[in-house]
Scaffold this motif. Structure first.
Motif, short mmCIF file in Angstrom:
data_model
loop_
_atom_site.label_atom_id
_atom_site.label_comp_id
_atom_site.label_asym_id
_atom_site.label_seq_id
_atom_site.Cartn_x
_atom_site.Cartn_y
_atom_site.Cartn_z
N ASN A 351 -11.05 30.83 30.12
CA ASN A 351 -10.57 32.35 30.41
C ASN A 351 -10.11 32.48 28.91
O ASN A 351 -9.16 33.37 28.74
CB ASN A 351 -9.22 31.98 30.75
N LEU A 352 -10.64 32.46 27.65
CA LEU A 352 -9.57 32.38 26.24
C LEU A 352 -10.39 34.22 26.25
O LEU A 352 -9.62 34.34 26.01
CB LEU A 352 -10.82 32.24 25.10
N LYS A 353 -11.03 34.93 26.65
CA LYS A 353 -11.80 35.79 26.14
C LYS A 353 -10.76 36.82 27.06
O LYS A 353 -10.40 37.86 26.65
CB LYS A 353 -13.49 36.62 26.47
N LYS A 354 -10.25 36.87 28.04
CA LYS A 354 -9.51 36.96 28.89
C LYS A 354 -8.02 37.52 28.65
O LYS A 354 -7.56 38.06 28.87
CB LYS A 354 -9.57 36.57 30.57
N ILE A 355 -7.65 36.17 28.11
CA ILE A 355 -6.77 35.44 27.68
C ILE A 355 -6.70 36.95 26.70
O ILE A 355 -5.40 37.43 26.46
CB ILE A 355 -6.08 34.29 27.23
N LEU A 356 -7.27 37.11 25.47
CA LEU A 356 -6.98 38.10 24.41
C LEU A 356 -7.36 38.94 24.23
O LEU A 356 -6.83 39.78 23.90
CB LEU A 356 -8.52 37.11 23.15
N MET A 357 -8.17 39.70 25.44
CA MET A 357 -8.42 40.86 25.80
C MET A 357 -6.73 41.16 26.86
O MET A 357 -6.43 42.43 26.32
CB MET A 357 -9.26 40.79 27.27
N ASP A 358 -6.34 40.55 27.53
CA ASP A 358 -5.09 40.70 28.12
C ASP A 358 -4.03 41.38 26.76
O ASP A 358 -2.82 41.26 27.35
CB ASP A 358 -5.02 40.00 29.03
N ILE A 359 -4.07 40.67 25.73
CA ILE A 359 -2.84 41.35 24.97
C ILE A 359 -2.72 42.56 24.54
O ILE A 359 -4.00 42.73 24.23
CB ILE A 359 -3.55 40.34 23.94
N PRO A 360 -1.45 43.20 24.91
CA PRO A 360 -1.69 44.59 24.62
C PRO A 360 -1.82 45.02 23.34
O PRO A 360 -1.45 44.12 22.27
CB PRO A 360 0.36 44.85 24.90
N GLN A 361 -2.72 46.16 22.98
CA GLN A 361 -3.18 46.90 21.21
C GLN A 361 -2.16 46.46 20.70
O GLN A 361 -1.36 46.49 19.89
CB GLN A 361 -3.57 47.95 21.59
#
Length: 409
Positions: A351-361
């Motif tokens: 789930n690495l991509k989702k974890i990083l994408m979910d980090i707010p800008q």
């Protein structure tokens, strides 16, 4: 009027008052230092080192667990901390080490202690800690037969060395090694220390391989950052572009080395343009440039928990993503790693991509900005500067020495 017998009693009582020993005075100073750091003693404030043009940095902000306490502790360390380096042992395995490539940290620290005039003392009675100046990296180079898996020669050298200093000096036996420290960035550092039970159990072990499943105890041992300087110098390895110029979500390149990397490569190698994961970089592609173009840099453990990519990511201002088991990041006593890094469980690699994408800008921008703030603590300066990696290593040892009470036998 005092009678003759009373005067004799007073004289006898006075003669029975024992002067404190050198060790007792030293321990008393450490007790006052502990109190000062905890805001219980204020009288030292007038005698702390003053800031000057070179050393005007004051720790503050979220990158620290307690910035004020760290600041006061560091200044108190500069004011009083003394280290005795044992003179026994000869080059190349003692008093030196490799000063470039993967064991840069080990060699640079040992060599700096050899020439240090600020913390080093040549009077062992005024020392707070005693440094064992052996290089595990050099022992492996000169004593280990490649692919033999036989560490007996290293075992014998470490055991003999401790025996020599224990027989020649009083300090090891007085504390059973609790006020002594060793330092190693080689994978075999923990193994080398295990050959002497008191070294393993009592001494402060400063290790890159800060693996709690292999006996690393963060209450007495210190995690050492692994710094890989190919030339031994910092040329072109500090700094990177702003977040707006970082088009890659995350990046990793490294050989198959341990279970965690195998899982990472299985799930993400050649699977997604946003997560650029390589076993071998394509021809003509620059490792450093890809780090500079990435928002996040993946730092999976290899066979051992430490990875030079953690410091590389900090240098290039690419938010490090720690993927490890049982790893204690360097300087965790004072640094708030969650403020400038992401820690991902091995089970969450799919789930690495989702974890990083979910980090707010806005959170990412704060973490990236804090990397600039925290860089100074991982930089090797020649000569050392306040709050750089040399001082941070010493501060880790200083904190652990404050937790130890040594008494005369």
């Amino acid at each position: 009027m005092q009678d003759e017998n009373s005067a004799d009693d007073d004289e006898e009582s006075s003669s029975l008052i024992r002067e404190p020993s050198k060790l007792e005075r030293l321990e008393s100073d450490l007790t006052r230092a502990r109190a000062f750091i905890r805001n219980l003693v204020l009288k030292f404030t007038q005698t702390l080192p003053v800031n000057n043009e070179e050393n005007d940095y004051v720790p503050q902000g979220d990158v620290y667990s307690n910035a004020s306490e760290f600041h006061k502790s560091s200044l108190m360390m500069e004011k009083m901390f003394k280290i005795f380096v044992y003179k026994e042992g000869e080059l190349p395995m003692f008093h030196g080490g490799p000063c470039k490539n993967i064991y840069t940290t080990e060699g640079r620290f040992i060599q700096q202690m050899e020439i240090d005039t600020k913390f080093r003392t040549y009077d062992p009675d005024e020392a707070h800690v005693y440094f064992l100046p052996f290089s595990v990296a050099k022992m492996v180079q000169y004593l280990y037969v490649l692919n033999s898996h036989d560490g007996n020669a290293i075992k014998q050298v470490v055991a003999d060395y401790v025996t020599v200093i224990a027989n020649k000096h009083q300090y090891w036996n007085r504390s059973l090694g609790a006020d002594h420290f060793m330092l190693s960035c080689h994978d075999w550092g923990p193994m080398a220390s295990s050959f002497v039970p008191d070294l393993y159990k009592n001494a402060i072990r400063v290790l890159c391989n800060a693996n709690t499943s292999e006996g690393f105890d963060p209450t007495k041992d210190a995690s050492l950052p692994e710094i890989n300087l190919i030339t031994g110098e910092l040329n072109d390895v500090i700094g990177g572009p702003p977040p707006s110029d970082r088009s890659i979500l995350a990046f990793f390149a490294g050989r198959l080395h341990g279970q965690i990397r195998s899982i990472l490569l299985e799930y993400w190698q050649n699977k997604d343009e946003d997560l650029q994961v390589y076993k071998t970089l394509p021809k003509g592609v620059s490792y450093n440039e890809l780090m500079k173009k990435s928002k996040y840099c993946l730092c999976p453990s290899g066979f051992e928990v430490a990875s030079p990519r953690v410091v590389e990511a900090i240098y290039f201002e690419c938010v490090p993503v720690l993927i490890s088991i049982d790893y204690i990041p360097p300087f965790s006593d004072v640094l708030n790693w969650d403020s400038f890094a992401v820690q991902v469980q091995v089970r969450d690699i799919p789930n690495l991509k989702k974890i990083l994408m979910d980090i707010p800008q806005d959170r990412y921008l704060r973490m990236q900005k804090r990397l600039k703030h925290v860089q100074r603590h991982f930089i090797l300066n020649t000569p050392p500067k306040r709050y750089d990696v040399f001082h941070m290593i010493l501060h880790s040892v200083w904190l652990r020495r404050l937790n130890v009470q040594i008494t005369d036998q």
